[in-house]
Design a protein around this motif. Structure first.
Motif, mmCIF file in Angstrom:
data_model
loop_
_atom_site.group_PDB
_atom_site.id
_atom_site.type_symbol
_atom_site.label_atom_id
_atom_site.label_comp_id
_atom_site.label_asym_id
_atom_site.label_seq_id
_atom_site.Cartn_x
_atom_site.Cartn_y
_atom_site.Cartn_z
ATOM 1 N N LEU A 162 -25.235 -53.233 43.863
ATOM 2 C CA LEU A 162 -26.154 -52.988 44.814
ATOM 3 C C LEU A 162 -26.668 -51.782 44.264
ATOM 4 C CD1 LEU A 162 -23.613 -52.930 47.786
ATOM 5 C CD2 LEU A 162 -25.544 -54.638 47.446
ATOM 6 N N LEU A 163 -28.222 -51.434 44.618
ATOM 7 C CA LEU A 163 -28.917 -50.357 44.586
ATOM 8 C C LEU A 163 -29.389 -49.617 45.510
ATOM 9 C CD1 LEU A 163 -30.430 -49.263 41.822
ATOM 10 C CD2 LEU A 163 -32.528 -50.544 42.791
ATOM 11 N N VAL A 164 -28.920 -48.227 45.476
ATOM 12 C CA VAL A 164 -29.147 -47.485 46.837
ATOM 13 C C VAL A 164 -30.250 -46.340 46.654
ATOM 14 C CG1 VAL A 164 -27.650 -45.721 48.129
ATOM 15 C CG2 VAL A 164 -26.433 -47.597 47.238
ATOM 16 N N ALA A 165 -30.680 -46.058 47.631
ATOM 17 C CA ALA A 165 -31.952 -45.156 47.670
ATOM 18 C C ALA A 165 -31.664 -44.408 48.817
ATOM 19 C CB ALA A 165 -33.204 -45.919 47.346
ATOM 20 N N ILE A 196 -30.481 -48.605 51.860
ATOM 21 C CA ILE A 196 -31.197 -47.325 52.164
ATOM 22 C C ILE A 196 -30.089 -46.371 52.918
ATOM 23 C CG2 ILE A 196 -33.186 -46.232 53.318
ATOM 24 C CD1 ILE A 196 -34.843 -49.050 52.835
ATOM 25 N N ASN A 197 -30.390 -45.199 52.287
ATOM 26 C CA ASN A 197 -29.246 -44.250 52.868
ATOM 27 C C ASN A 197 -29.884 -42.991 53.604
ATOM 28 O OD1 ASN A 197 -26.733 -43.219 53.077
ATOM 29 N ND2 ASN A 197 -26.683 -41.781 51.144
ATOM 30 N N GLY A 223 -28.839 -53.267 54.305
ATOM 31 C CA GLY A 223 -28.623 -52.500 55.645
ATOM 32 C C GLY A 223 -29.417 -51.029 55.371
ATOM 33 N N VAL A 224 -29.428 -50.347 56.487
ATOM 34 C CA VAL A 224 -29.831 -48.799 56.522
ATOM 35 C C VAL A 224 -28.919 -48.018 57.247
ATOM 36 C CG1 VAL A 224 -31.711 -47.496 57.289
ATOM 37 C CG2 VAL A 224 -32.217 -49.791 56.621
ATOM 38 N N LEU A 225 -28.286 -47.095 56.360
ATOM 39 C CA LEU A 225 -27.193 -46.212 56.780
ATOM 40 C C LEU A 225 -27.971 -45.081 57.334
ATOM 41 C CD1 LEU A 225 -24.710 -46.361 53.658
ATOM 42 C CD2 LEU A 225 -24.347 -47.383 55.974
ATOM 43 N N PRO A 226 -27.505 -44.763 58.361
ATOM 44 C CA PRO A 226 -28.104 -43.532 59.220
ATOM 45 C C PRO A 226 -27.575 -42.291 58.263
ATOM 46 C CG PRO A 226 -26.129 -44.322 60.338
ATOM 47 C CD PRO A 226 -26.326 -45.289 59.501
ATOM 48 N N TYR A 227 -28.430 -40.984 58.705
ATOM 49 C CA TYR A 227 -28.018 -39.819 58.348
ATOM 50 C C TYR A 227 -26.681 -39.360 59.245
ATOM 51 C CZ TYR A 227 -28.794 -35.164 56.003
ATOM 52 O OH TYR A 227 -28.789 -33.960 55.171
ATOM 53 N N LEU A 228 -25.707 -39.368 58.531
ATOM 54 C CA LEU A 228 -24.548 -38.824 59.262
ATOM 55 C C LEU A 228 -24.196 -37.235 59.011
ATOM 56 C CD1 LEU A 228 -21.876 -41.852 58.255
ATOM 57 C CD2 LEU A 228 -23.599 -41.390 60.319
ATOM 58 N N HIS A 229 -24.582 -36.666 60.184
ATOM 59 C CA HIS A 229 -24.461 -35.125 60.042
ATOM 60 C C HIS A 229 -22.843 -34.797 60.209
ATOM 61 C CE1 HIS A 229 -28.720 -34.266 60.658
ATOM 62 N NE2 HIS A 229 -28.523 -35.418 61.455
ATOM 63 N N GLY A 230 -22.603 -33.764 59.527
ATOM 64 C CA GLY A 230 -21.385 -33.070 59.779
ATOM 65 C C GLY A 230 -20.146 -33.735 58.812
ATOM 66 N N HIS A 473 -24.056 -50.962 60.297
ATOM 67 C CA HIS A 473 -25.297 -50.981 59.595
ATOM 68 C C HIS A 473 -25.494 -51.886 58.586
ATOM 69 C CE1 HIS A 473 -26.497 -47.990 62.471
ATOM 70 N NE2 HIS A 473 -25.394 -47.318 62.347
ATOM 71 N N LEU A 474 -24.372 -52.361 57.917
ATOM 72 C CA LEU A 474 -24.607 -53.178 56.665
ATOM 73 C C LEU A 474 -24.470 -54.681 56.916
ATOM 74 C CD1 LEU A 474 -23.198 -50.864 53.748
ATOM 75 C CD2 LEU A 474 -25.405 -50.989 54.770
#
Length: 490
Positions: A162-165, A196-197, A223-230, A473-474
């Motif tokens: 898997l290629l992550v960006a 996508i991260n 899938g597109v992973l959201p920006y997970l704050h905290g 999300h995936l």
């Protein structure tokens, strides 16, 4: 039994490889899959002590926690700890074999690959799935010869990738398409999809780009992973991107970012504490006024001590103590507080001795054979339970050690507490991670009404959030096929 293997590679460093592997390990554990994390080669100064008495990158220890297994040296068979701009200490199967410059290590990679494949083979017989983290980027074509960290490993064991960006950096489609373009035909063929991260915004606005990417490359976006704050996860190596300034903080903490700072994850509990303003003070910044100074660990203690003096920290520490501030030194930072540091064998650089800061009556000698152990005990001045680990070559001796900070469960005494109670030094990494110890140390530093913070519980909650993000999300159907979840889950 032969494990299903899936490798996660990134277009850049810090693209989110560690995070995605952690998320997948917990997702698989939830499904009853016996899973192991794996990173063939890691370059990091943040390390953890394993159950078999070695050291691995801290990210693999977090991934082991996500998988529900104790950290083992097979999870990270080759660890490189930089001690100069062109050299590093080389650690194989948990134990240092010496230091090498870049050219020497390149020649050594054939031997290192044997260690990698031996660990892979052992894990394949013990687990149902292995989730592998690459290093840096597979598009670093100057490093492709004898590669053991990315596609060289993937080709050797014949696993999908898997290629992550990281979309938060910008240029995400260029990262993905450009990385594919620089791979060989066989390497491109084993890339089974993209993740996508760190996305923030309306996914509908991103969709045309995702459709184009799939048409252009013929590969699916999983899938597109959201920006997970905290999130509270121990970093592989990179320092926190952002500083959270707390104007209403009751205790100000200053920590110098040494050129070879190691195990800065020691301060995760401090950074997570709502009553603290923690300032990681970088090069060129003036040491700020604060209530507590903490000198961190170092991979090159004498060189970093010279840097401290050059940056004016010696004078700042003296002023800080003169006005009643508190000072903690951890591992290399503890050694700096003594009267001298001797390295007769040249373990961390050029052989020789350095004058210490002189605040504790002790001297340290670096000796061959690293001290690697998990440790627990009690703080002498409070009785609070403390748990952590030791990774150091230095042996300290002197009058200061007659007043230890901790009495450990194995009967040893650790650290030193100055007669005036202002200065505390210890070899114990993870000093602040136990809630009772954190409270006791904050009380000692002057925060009498400190609230309890459990950084381990925060870390566990963050891992659960990551697994939730995989579910939400995936494409878990594709992931299940790649990892054999339907065939082996209970």
């Amino acid at each position: 039994m032969t494990a299903h293997v899936l490798m996660v590679q990134g277009c850049t460093s810090d693209a989110g490889k560690s995070t995605v592997v952690t998320a997948l390990c917990r997702w698989l554990r939830r499904r009853g899959v016996a899973v192991a994390p794996f990173k063939p080669q890691n370059m990091a100064l943040n390390a953890a002590v394993t159950i078999d008495g070695g050291e691995i990158g801290r990210a693999q220890a977090v991934q082991a926690q996500a998988a529900g297994v104790p950290p083992h040296t097979d999870f990270n068979p080759v660890l490189l700890k930089p001690n100069s701009d062109i050299g590093a200490q080389v650690i194989v199967h948990g134990h240092a074999i010496g230091s090498m410059d870049a050219r020497d290590y390149h020649a050594y990679k054939r031997v290192a690959m044997e260690a990698v494949l031996a660990s892979h083979a052992r894990l394949s017989m013990q687990y149902q799935a292995i989730v592998v983290e690459g290093a840096g980027s597979p598009a670093e074509i100057n490093l492709r010869d004898r590669d053991i960290a990315n596609m060289g490993y993937a080709e050797a064991v014949d696993c999908p990738v898997l290629l992550v960006a990281d979309i938060d950096r910008g240029g995400v489609f260029a990262h993905l398409v450009g990385t594919l373009a620089l791979l060989s035909e066989s390497e491109r063929a084993r890339v089974v999809g993209f993740v996508i991260n760190r996305f923030r915004g309306d996914i509908a606005l991103l969709q045309p780009g995702l459709d184009w990417l799939e048409r252009e490359t013929g590969k699916p976006v999983l899938g597109v992973l959201p920006y997970l704050h905290g999130l509270h996860l121990e970093a592989e190596d990179a320092l926190p991107r952002e500083r959270e300034v707390r104007e209403a903080a009751k205790l100000r903490v200053a920590i110098p970012v040494l050129p070879r700072i190691s195990n800065h994850t020691d301060f995760d509990a401090l950074r997570a504490h709502p009553q603290l303003d923690v300032h990681l003070v970088g090069p060129g910044e003036t040491p700020p006024a604060c209530d507590l100074m903490v000198l961190p660990g170092s991979k090159s203690t004498r060189a970093d001590l010279a840097w401290l003096r050059y940056a004016g920290w010696d004078a700042a520490i003296a002023k800080h103590l003169r006005y009643g501030g508190k000072l903690i030194g951890i591992c290399g930072g503890f050694q700096m507080l003594g009267q001298a540091i001797h390295d007769p064998l040249g373990i961390e650089g050029e052989a020789g001795s350095s004058e210490g800061l002189g605040w504790l009556a002790m001297e340290t000698t670096l000796e061959s054979g690293k001290q690697l152990r998990q440790a627990s005990g009690r703080l002498v001045f409070d009785g609070a339970t403390v748990r952590g680990y030791e990774i150091h070559c230095g042996i300290s001796r002197g009058e200061a050690l007659r007043a230890p900070v901790c009495v450990l469960d194995d009967g040893r005494r650790d650290g030193a507490l100055s007669a005036d109670g202002q200065i505390l030094g210890t070899y114990l990494h993870g000093l602040f991670d136990e809630p009772a110890a954190l409270l006791a140390l904050l009380h000692w530093a002057g925060l009498r009404d400190a609230v309890a913070v459990d950084v381990r519980a925060l870390r566990e909650a963050s891992i659960e959030r990551l697994a939730d993000a995989v579910e939400a999300h995936l494409d878990t159907d594709i992931l299940s096929k790649l990892l054999g979840v339907n065939a082996c889950a209970v």
